[in-house]
Design a protein around this motif. Structure first.
Motif, short mmCIF file in Angstrom:
data_model
loop_
_atom_site.label_atom_id
_atom_site.label_comp_id
_atom_site.label_asym_id
_atom_site.label_seq_id
_atom_site.Cartn_x
_atom_site.Cartn_y
_atom_site.Cartn_z
N GLU A 124 0.79 -1.00 -0.03
CA GLU A 124 0.02 0.70 -0.21
C GLU A 124 0.79 0.41 0.29
O GLU A 124 2.23 0.94 0.59
N VAL A 125 0.70 2.08 -0.13
CA VAL A 125 1.27 3.44 -0.32
C VAL A 125 0.43 4.37 -0.48
O VAL A 125 -0.81 5.06 -1.39
N LEU A 126 0.65 5.51 0.09
CA LEU A 126 -0.04 6.73 0.22
C LEU A 126 0.25 7.57 -1.08
O LEU A 126 0.60 7.93 -1.96
N LYS A 149 -13.42 -1.38 -15.89
CA LYS A 149 -14.16 -0.93 -15.42
C LYS A 149 -14.41 -0.68 -14.09
O LYS A 149 -15.44 0.61 -14.15
N MET A 150 -14.37 -1.32 -13.43
CA MET A 150 -14.39 -1.33 -11.77
C MET A 150 -13.55 -0.29 -11.12
O MET A 150 -13.50 0.20 -9.95
N GLY A 151 -12.41 -0.05 -12.09
CA GLY A 151 -11.42 0.77 -11.88
C GLY A 151 -10.71 -0.14 -10.22
O GLY A 151 -10.40 -1.24 -10.54
N GLN A 152 -9.25 0.88 -10.14
CA GLN A 152 -8.85 0.31 -9.14
C GLN A 152 -8.90 0.01 -7.91
O GLN A 152 -9.97 0.52 -6.99
N ALA A 153 -8.31 -1.06 -6.85
CA ALA A 153 -8.55 -1.30 -5.80
C ALA A 153 -8.39 -0.14 -4.77
O ALA A 153 -7.13 0.29 -5.50
#
Length: 160
Positions: A124-126, A149-153
């Motif tokens: 994870e990164v800010l 279509k659902m985008g990034q997590a």
């Protein structure tokens, strides 16, 4: 300049001290929350880490001084039926930044992950940490999505 990249041994007194020193420095950095580790964490972290079989740390020493840390947690990918490694904490002390230590540290973690039969590395990164994002991109990391279509997590949390 001599650089050493090792997997920490939590039973080694010097490694244990260096894990705490580096993690506390990261905690005090704005990217780590800007506050020192609480007293409980400082007193119990190493003993609790010794009891975990799914956590490891990689330390980087420059001229025998602690310079960087990656705390990693082994998880499991149900989609791949294999373990994975998550970079839980990544930090380089200010005096040692922009010297390629992140790349060396990530290479060591990747080597360990491959030896374990892992299918991927995660982190994870800010959003505002452009320096870290650049370093991670150079290492081959990218945003995670299953369907464009659902985008990034997005990484969420709920404190208990």
């Amino acid at each position: 300049m001599t650089v050493e990249v090792i997997k920490a041994d939590y039973h080694n007194e010097q490694h244990a001290k260096d894990v705490l020193l580096l993690l506390n420095a990261y905690a005090m950095d704005p990217m780590g929350g800007g506050e020192a580790l609480c007293e409980y964490t400082q007193q119990h972290l190493i003993e609790n880490l010794k009891q975990q079989n799914n956590v490891f740390s990689v330390l980087v020493y420059v001229d025998d001084k602690p310079a960087a840390i990656a705390n990693c947690v082994v998880g499991f990918s149900t989609f791949n039926a294999k373990p994975l490694v998550n970079f839980h904490d990544v930090a380089v002390l200010k005096a040692y930044r922009r010297q390629g230590l992140t790349q060396l540290m990530f290479n060591k973690v990747e080597q360990i992950a491959k030896e374990m039969g892992c299918c991927k590395l995660t982190l994870e990164v800010l959003e505002g940490n452009t320096v870290a994002k650049s370093a991670y991109t150079k290492q081959g990391f990218a945003g995670y999505e299953l369907d464009p279509k659902m985008g990034q997590a997005v990484f969420w949390q709920k404190k208990l």
